[in-house]
Design a protein around this motif. Structure first.
Motif, PDB file in Angstrom:
ATOM      1  N   ASN A 109       0.805  -1.225   0.000  1.00  0.00           N
ATOM      2  CA  ASN A 109       0.000   0.000   0.000  1.00  0.00           C
ATOM      3  C   ASN A 109       0.832   1.265   0.000  1.00  0.00           C
ATOM      4  O   ASN A 109       0.346   2.324  -0.374  1.00  0.00           O
ATOM      5  CB  ASN A 109      -0.959   0.008   1.195  1.00  0.00           C
ATOM      6  CG  ASN A 109      -2.271  -0.639   0.852  1.00  0.00           C
ATOM      7  OD1 ASN A 109      -3.124  -0.021   0.250  1.00  0.00           O
ATOM      8  ND2 ASN A 109      -2.404  -1.898   1.202  1.00  0.00           N
ATOM      9  N   LEU A 110       2.074   1.193   0.437  1.00  0.00           N
ATOM     10  CA  LEU A 110       2.933   2.378   0.452  1.00  0.00           C
ATOM     11  C   LEU A 110       3.632   2.641  -0.879  1.00  0.00           C
ATOM     12  O   LEU A 110       4.298   3.668  -1.029  1.00  0.00           O
ATOM     13  CB  LEU A 110       3.969   2.268   1.582  1.00  0.00           C
ATOM     14  CG  LEU A 110       3.400   2.504   2.979  1.00  0.00           C
ATOM     15  CD1 LEU A 110       4.441   2.168   4.039  1.00  0.00           C
ATOM     16  CD2 LEU A 110       2.890   3.925   3.131  1.00  0.00           C
ATOM     17  N   LEU A 111       3.470   1.751  -1.851  1.00  0.00           N
ATOM     18  CA  LEU A 111       4.049   2.020  -3.162  1.00  0.00           C
ATOM     19  C   LEU A 111       3.459   3.325  -3.710  1.00  0.00           C
ATOM     20  O   LEU A 111       2.265   3.559  -3.592  1.00  0.00           O
ATOM     21  CB  LEU A 111       3.755   0.866  -4.131  1.00  0.00           C
ATOM     22  CG  LEU A 111       4.442  -0.453  -3.819  1.00  0.00           C
ATOM     23  CD1 LEU A 111       3.925  -1.552  -4.743  1.00  0.00           C
ATOM     24  CD2 LEU A 111       5.942  -0.315  -3.917  1.00  0.00           C
ATOM     25  N   PRO A 112       4.286   4.176  -4.307  1.00  0.00           N
ATOM     26  CA  PRO A 112       3.798   5.479  -4.776  1.00  0.00           C
ATOM     27  C   PRO A 112       3.027   5.387  -6.095  1.00  0.00           C
ATOM     28  O   PRO A 112       3.348   6.035  -7.085  1.00  0.00           O
ATOM     29  CB  PRO A 112       5.081   6.296  -4.918  1.00  0.00           C
ATOM     30  CG  PRO A 112       6.116   5.278  -5.241  1.00  0.00           C
ATOM     31  CD  PRO A 112       5.726   4.039  -4.477  1.00  0.00           C
ATOM     32  N   ILE A 113       2.020   4.533  -6.106  1.00  0.00           N
ATOM     33  CA  ILE A 113       1.191   4.317  -7.288  1.00  0.00           C
ATOM     34  C   ILE A 113      -0.237   4.718  -6.930  1.00  0.00           C
ATOM     35  O   ILE A 113      -0.834   4.151  -6.019  1.00  0.00           O
ATOM     36  CB  ILE A 113       1.230   2.840  -7.730  1.00  0.00           C
ATOM     37  CG1 ILE A 113       2.657   2.412  -8.028  1.00  0.00           C
ATOM     38  CG2 ILE A 113       0.317   2.610  -8.919  1.00  0.00           C
ATOM     39  CD1 ILE A 113       2.826   0.918  -8.202  1.00  0.00           C
TER      40      ILE A 113
END
Length: 144
Positions: A109-113
């Protein structure tokens, strides 16, 4: 709290598939998702937001709120992964499987997508510090 909770057939199919693979993984995943989404909801309410609905889909949950300012959006977006990290750290000794699943949920969830939590943080930070045109260009690169 949320006025409406929707569970789509895709979410149910994903849970059935996880349960078919391994019931304990399915239960751990469900608990991690519930912790994650409750953290978003509680943070939104504490920051003065109003949660309209929660929709559980096969690729995750979507919480629909009244529009939030950018600083509040960052806090609400970070609440879910933070809750998963805290849950993972506090349960790693007794419930290792849950800790791993909760930590993986936070990392993904912390991926910058965008529209994932990391992407929401990136979007809000860009809109706080740059022009909307520049923010849209960056977000087009990170959207899926």
């Amino acid at each position: 709290m949320a006025r409406k909770i929707n569970i789509t057939p895709g979410f149910l199919a994903m849970i059935c598939f996880l349960g078919w693979l391994d019931v304990s993984v399915c239960v751990c995943f469900l608990i991690a998702v519930i912790i994650h989404e409750l953290a978003h909801i509680v943070t939104s309410i504490l920051c003065g937001g109003h949660v309209e609905s929660v929709i559980f889909r096969c690729y995750g949950a979507v919480i629909q709120t009244q529009p939030l300012n950018y600083n509040t959006e960052i806090c609400v977006a970070l609440a879910g992964p933070t809750a998963n990290i805290v849950a993972a750290l506090t349960t790693k000794v007794w419930f290792g499987e849950f800790a791993v699943i909760s930590l993986l949920l936070a990392v993904i969830n912390l991926l910058p997508i965008y529209p994932m939590d990391g992407g929401r943080v990136l979007r809000s930070a860009l809109l706080l510090h740059t022009t909307p045109i520049f923010a849209r260009k960056v977000l087009r690169i990170t959207a899926f």
